[in-house]
Design an enzyme around this catalytic site. Structure first.
Site, short mmCIF file in Angstrom:
data_model
loop_
_atom_site.label_atom_id
_atom_site.label_comp_id
_atom_site.label_asym_id
_atom_site.label_seq_id
_atom_site.Cartn_x
_atom_site.Cartn_y
_atom_site.Cartn_z
N ASP A 200 -80.30 59.43 -43.27
CA ASP A 200 -78.99 58.21 -42.56
C ASP A 200 -80.55 59.45 -41.15
O ASP A 200 -80.78 60.39 -41.17
CB ASP A 200 -78.09 58.85 -42.63
N ILE A 201 -80.33 58.83 -40.28
CA ILE A 201 -80.70 58.44 -39.11
C ILE A 201 -79.90 59.38 -38.01
O ILE A 201 -78.44 58.89 -37.97
CB ILE A 201 -81.39 57.32 -37.96
N GLU A 243 -78.05 52.26 -40.58
CA GLU A 243 -79.03 53.25 -41.21
C GLU A 243 -79.09 54.02 -41.52
O GLU A 243 -79.80 55.09 -41.27
CB GLU A 243 -79.42 53.97 -39.23
N1 LIG Z 1 -79.31 48.54 -33.54
C1 LIG Z 1 -78.77 48.85 -34.90
N2 LIG Z 1 -77.89 49.04 -34.98
C2 LIG Z 1 -77.21 49.49 -36.44
C3 LIG Z 1 -77.54 48.99 -37.07
N3 LIG Z 1 -76.91 48.51 -38.30
C4 LIG Z 1 -75.75 49.79 -38.19
N4 LIG Z 1 -76.15 50.08 -36.96
C5 LIG Z 1 -75.77 51.24 -35.67
O1 LIG Z 1 -75.19 51.91 -36.47
C6 LIG Z 1 -75.43 52.68 -35.50
C7 LIG Z 1 -74.38 53.84 -37.50
O2 LIG Z 1 -73.56 54.87 -36.13
P1 LIG Z 1 -72.35 55.60 -37.07
O3 LIG Z 1 -72.33 55.51 -38.58
O4 LIG Z 1 -71.64 56.40 -36.48
O5 LIG Z 1 -73.83 57.43 -36.52
P2 LIG Z 1 -74.13 58.56 -36.06
O6 LIG Z 1 -74.30 57.69 -34.57
O7 LIG Z 1 -75.70 57.64 -36.14
O8 LIG Z 1 -74.82 59.27 -36.63
P3 LIG Z 1 -74.63 60.65 -37.39
O9 LIG Z 1 -74.68 59.25 -38.59
O10 LIG Z 1 -73.01 61.26 -37.35
O11 LIG Z 1 -75.76 61.50 -37.47
C8 LIG Z 1 -73.66 52.08 -35.04
O12 LIG Z 1 -73.84 52.39 -33.88
C9 LIG Z 1 -73.90 50.76 -36.13
O13 LIG Z 1 -73.24 49.20 -34.94
C10 LIG Z 1 -78.51 47.25 -37.37
O14 LIG Z 1 -79.04 46.67 -37.88
N5 LIG Z 1 -79.55 47.62 -36.32
#
Ligand SMILES: Nc1nc2c(ncn2[C@@H]2O[C@H](COP(=O)(O)OP(=O)(O)OP(=O)(O)O)[C@@H](O)[C@H]2O)c(=O)[nH]1
Length: 341
Positions: A200-201, A243
């Site tokens: 996970d990013i 992600e």
């Molecule tokens: N650009 C883009 N964003 C996505 C996609 N799918 C999900 N996201 C975004 O991924 C983000 C996931 O954020 P969170 O799950 O809150 O977690 P995070 O900011 O990565 O923080 P941690 O996982 O706690 O390190 C959200 O802002 C979603 O909108 C996609 O296909 N494209």
């Protein structure tokens, strides 16, 4: 003369298959039913002109050859010529038979050729029928590939993960007749273990917030590329959505799995992404145990990933370590006789 009802039956059977590997052997089986050739083989040839694999039709089963190829120089030459030409079928007269070479599929990295050997040249109507069948096969492969692929990154999707998981441990019974080729290929190697890693990013939301969704998408595409390039041929990478990515890797032992995943984590950290700069990933991993459901293993990997997130991010945690630290417990294993499907 072709037998139309039989042809339709064969096509129904061909398009009922949901597995690209099995589809190739089914194509050969279908063709064999009509032309009864002395040789019927699919060759996968890399863009550099090297043979990657050979799928040979036999009355009992199809056999895959992955090394020690014995290919006549004339045939290698025919592959080169055929690629450059627009011809449907190229004929090659050898001492003992006539070979017809046709292109089945072409991608950037490889081309699949069909080679049919017979005592006489194929008739015009045979050529047309085979050409039509290959076109149906191509169209169907494309549909199948699209349904198994994540459209943003081009990686395999979640649905494909479930199918691959079943394959690795043969949980899913295969149709003996159609899948004889696959059974042998898919037996897990004796002294290897499979590992699942969930990736996970870190702080990905802030990438989207700071640079916009399009840049966020670019990061996902770049990460997918990086994962694909870093893994070996036998390893598999999936995008589960958002992600979140999942790897299925084959290693001798846990130390090898840890080494590979650590190198991966470090290479992501080092990568400079245009505009965005650096990103990091957190990972949770666990060994794939034969008697454990995919959902349970994903849950273990997810717990380990959560631990990585809670403990500084940009790190790898093994579920097995959480167990030994008393931070997690394993579900009771289902009985060996459990009915999976
Ligand atoms: N650009 C883009 N964003 C996505 C996609 N799918 C999900 N996201 C975004 O991924 C983000 C996931 O954020 P969170 O799950 O809150 O977690 P995070 O900011 O990565 O923080 P941690 O996982 O706690 O390190 C959200 O802002 C979603 O909108 C996609 O296909 N494209």
């Amino acid at each position: 003369m072709f037998n139309t009802p039989h042809l339709l039956d064969q096509l129904v059977s061909l398009t009922g298959i949901r597995d690209l590997e099995l589809l190739e052997s089914s194509l050969l089986k279908t063709l064999n039913g009509f032309i009864l050739p002395s040789v019927l083989t699919l060759y996968k040839v890399s863009s550099r002109g090297e043979i990657r694999s050979q799928l040979v039709f036999g009355p009992e089963r199809c056999t895959v050859i992955r090394e020690n190829f014995q290919v006549q120089p004339e045939l290698m030459q025919a592959f080169r010529e055929h690629r450059a030409s627009e011809q449907g079928s190229l004929q090659l007269a050898l001492a003992d038979c006539i070979l017809s070479v046709m292109t089945v599929m072409e991608s950037r990295s490889s081309t699949t050729y069909l080679v049919i050997g017979s005592q006489q040249s194929l008739r015009e109507e045979d050529n047309r029928m085979i050409g039509g069948m290959l076109q149906i096969y191509r169209n169907f492969c494309q549909l199948l590939q699209e349904s198994q692929t994540d459209s943003l990154t081009g990686l395999a999707n979640r649905k494909t993960f479930d199918e691959c998981f079943s394959r690795v441990y043969e949980l899913q019974p295969l149709d003996e007749e159609e899948c004889a080729v696959a059974v042998e290929q898919r037996k897990p190697h004796q002294q290897t273990t499979y590992w699942i890693a969930m990736i996970d990013i870190d702080h990905f939301k802030s990438v989207n917030d700071r640079f916009g969704h399009l840049y966020g998408d670019e990061v996902l595409i770049l990460l997918a590329q990086l994962l694909k390039n870093a893994l070996r041929n036998d390893d598999l990478v999936f995008r589960f959505g958002g992600e979140e990515f999942v790897l299925m890797i084959r290693c001798q032992d846990r130390a090898e799995a840890a080494g590979l995943l650590e190198r991966l984590r470090a290479s992501v950290e080092e990568q400079v992404i245009p505009q965005v700069g650096h990103i990091t990933i957190s990972m949770g991993a666990t060994e794939m145990m034969r008697n454990t459901f995919a959902g349970t293993l994903l849950d273990y990997a997810d717990k380990a990933l959560y631990y990585s997130k809670q403990n500084g991010r940009n790190r790898l945690t093994f579920f097995e370590d959480m167990e030994s630290m008393g931070l997690a417990t394993r579900e009771t294993a289902p009985s060996e006789n459990l009915d999976f499907f």
